[in-house]
Motif scaffolding. Structure first.
Motif, PDB file in Angstrom:
ATOM      1  N   CYS A 167       0.818  -1.215   0.000  1.00 34.63           N
ATOM      2  CA  CYS A 167       0.000   0.000   0.000  1.00 34.63           C
ATOM      3  C   CYS A 167       0.852   1.267   0.000  1.00 34.63           C
ATOM      4  CB  CYS A 167      -0.969  -0.004   1.177  1.00 34.63           C
ATOM      5  SG  CYS A 167      -0.189  -0.031   2.797  1.00 34.63           S
ATOM      6  N   TRP A 168       2.084   1.189  -0.460  1.00 30.28           N
ATOM      7  CA  TRP A 168       2.881   2.400  -0.640  1.00 30.28           C
ATOM      8  C   TRP A 168       2.138   3.348  -1.579  1.00 30.28           C
ATOM      9  CZ3 TRP A 168       8.856   1.502  -1.260  1.00 30.28           C
ATOM     10  CH2 TRP A 168       9.350   0.898  -0.091  1.00 30.28           C
ATOM     11  N   HIS A 169       2.192   4.632  -1.271  1.00 26.78           N
ATOM     12  CA  HIS A 169       1.414   5.631  -2.013  1.00 26.78           C
ATOM     13  C   HIS A 169       1.772   5.621  -3.491  1.00 26.78           C
ATOM     14  CE1 HIS A 169       0.164   9.803  -3.164  1.00 26.78           C
ATOM     15  NE2 HIS A 169      -0.855   9.476  -2.429  1.00 26.78           N
ATOM     16  N   LYS A 170       3.054   5.538  -3.841  1.00 26.24           N
ATOM     17  CA  LYS A 170       3.466   5.574  -5.243  1.00 26.24           C
ATOM     18  C   LYS A 170       2.926   4.374  -6.015  1.00 26.24           C
ATOM     19  CE  LYS A 170       7.921   5.014  -6.054  1.00 26.24           C
ATOM     20  NZ  LYS A 170       9.375   5.206  -5.880  1.00 26.24           N
ATOM     21  N   VAL A 171       2.791   3.230  -5.357  1.00 24.84           N
ATOM     22  CA  VAL A 171       2.253   2.036  -6.002  1.00 24.84           C
ATOM     23  C   VAL A 171       0.745   2.162  -6.189  1.00 24.84           C
ATOM     24  CG1 VAL A 171       1.918  -0.462  -5.779  1.00 24.84           C
ATOM     25  CG2 VAL A 171       4.104   0.567  -5.118  1.00 24.84           C
ATOM     26  N   LEU A 206       3.933   8.185   4.107  1.00 24.27           N
ATOM     27  CA  LEU A 206       5.274   7.668   3.856  1.00 24.27           C
ATOM     28  C   LEU A 206       5.496   6.370   4.620  1.00 24.27           C
ATOM     29  CD1 LEU A 206       7.404  10.933   4.097  1.00 24.27           C
ATOM     30  CD2 LEU A 206       6.697   9.724   2.024  1.00 24.27           C
ATOM     31  N   PRO A 207       6.158   5.384   4.008  1.00 23.26           N
ATOM     32  CA  PRO A 207       6.510   4.168   4.750  1.00 23.26           C
ATOM     33  C   PRO A 207       7.681   4.455   5.680  1.00 23.26           C
ATOM     34  CG  PRO A 207       7.465   4.089   2.560  1.00 23.26           C
ATOM     35  CD  PRO A 207       6.626   5.350   2.615  1.00 23.26           C
ATOM     36  N   ASP A 208       7.929   3.542   6.582  1.00 22.46           N
ATOM     37  CA  ASP A 208       9.099   3.630   7.459  1.00 22.46           C
ATOM     38  C   ASP A 208       9.974   2.423   7.169  1.00 22.46           C
ATOM     39  OD1 ASP A 208      11.001   3.905   9.393  1.00 22.46           O
ATOM     40  OD2 ASP A 208       9.641   3.696  11.105  1.00 22.46           O
ATOM     41  N   THR A 209      10.995   2.620   6.342  1.00 20.80           N
ATOM     42  CA  THR A 209      11.842   1.502   5.916  1.00 20.80           C
ATOM     43  C   THR A 209      13.234   1.556   6.539  1.00 20.80           C
ATOM     44  OG1 THR A 209      12.615   2.693   3.943  1.00 20.80           O
ATOM     45  CG2 THR A 209      10.608   1.357   3.722  1.00 20.80           C
ATOM     46  N   GLY A 210      13.435   2.474   7.487  1.00 25.96           N
ATOM     47  CA  GLY A 210      14.711   2.527   8.168  1.00 25.96           C
ATOM     48  C   GLY A 210      15.704   3.515   7.590  1.00 25.96           C
TER      49      GLY A 210
END
Length: 253
Positions: A167-171, A206-210
């Motif tokens: 569910c990333w916004h860009k996708v 925004l995701p949190d990917t580190g």
């Protein structure tokens, strides 16, 4: 530490009559990393693909007959899984996953069987494989996803640097626009306009990917632009039932 390669792919699988596979994709990479645009490889004449000149593999390509107006035999593409805490500098190049599939005559299922004991040699990846019959998504992460390693049902799919259809916004937004363009029978330029969208996601999406927050924001747009890293190539791939495939590139950097 963060790296990326071919960071956005959206596709229509067995939805368009006469065209089993339609793919729109952006390859994101450091500008300093040398690469060639799509071409027929001299050392593997059946491969039409760009080439990473550092490791020798590719991010996306086709296996086809350059001399005949016949359908593509294979398609493959790879993205990385963004997990900087798991990154290993000694891992094998993920571009080899694509080029090795395109070099041989294995079906997607048989090829994935050959990778079963090798998945730990690579940093996290998403691999899309089409063998003329099936389209399969495989990742050495997301083992609990029932679709991992299995033929996909007809539909619209998207993948970036997380699981398939994350569910990333860009996708999410690129899939929606891609679907709309298909319904409109939009021309080629419209798909490249879609891929050229530089608007970042809202901060709350925004995701949190580190990685640092400002990097998350930078990488959240379908088309990335920065001083040292960004979208290098946008591509449109059409695979037909009864004629030669098309791989159209727009080289940005």
């Amino acid at each position: 530490m963060w790296i990326a390669d071919m960071c956005l792919i959206v596709l229509a699988w067995r939805l368009v009559p006469g065209m089993p596979l339609l793919v729109a994709a952006n390859r994101d990479e450091f500008y300093e990393r040398p690469a060639q645009a799509a071409h027929w490889w001299p050392d593997a004449p059946q491969i039409l693909a760009g080439r990473d000149l550092r490791s020798g593999g590719t991010w996306m390509g086709l296996q086809a007959d350059p001399q005949q107006n016949t359908p593509a035999r294979k398609f493959a593409a790879v993205t990385n899984v963004r997990a900087p805490s798991e990154f290993r500098a000694d891992a094998h190049s993920r571009g080899d996953l694509v080029s090795e599939f395109l070099r041989n005559d294995m079906s997607a299922e048989v090829y994935l069987q050959s990778l079963k004991s090798k998945g730990d040699l690579y940093n996290g990846f998403n691999l899309l494989l089409y063998d003329g019959q099936d389209l399969i998504w495989h990742s050495n992460r997301y083992q609990d996803d029932a679709r991992n390693g299995k033929p996909l049902a007809p539909g619209i799919y998207g993948v970036s640097n997380a699981a398939l259809d994350s569910c990333w916004h860009k996708v999410v937004r690129t899939k929606a626009e891609f679907c709309s363009l298909l319904c409109q029978l939009a021309p080629e330029d419209a798909f490249f306009e879609m891929l050229g969208n530089t608007n970042p996601a809202p901060d709350c999406r925004l995701p949190d990917t580190g990685i640092p927050f400002d990097r998350e924001r930078l990488l959240s747009s379908p088309c990335i632009v920065s001083e040292d890293y960004g979208t290098r190539v946008s591509s449109l791939v059409r695979i037909f039932d009864d004629r030669a495939p098309q791989l159209i590139e727009k080289v940005l950097r």
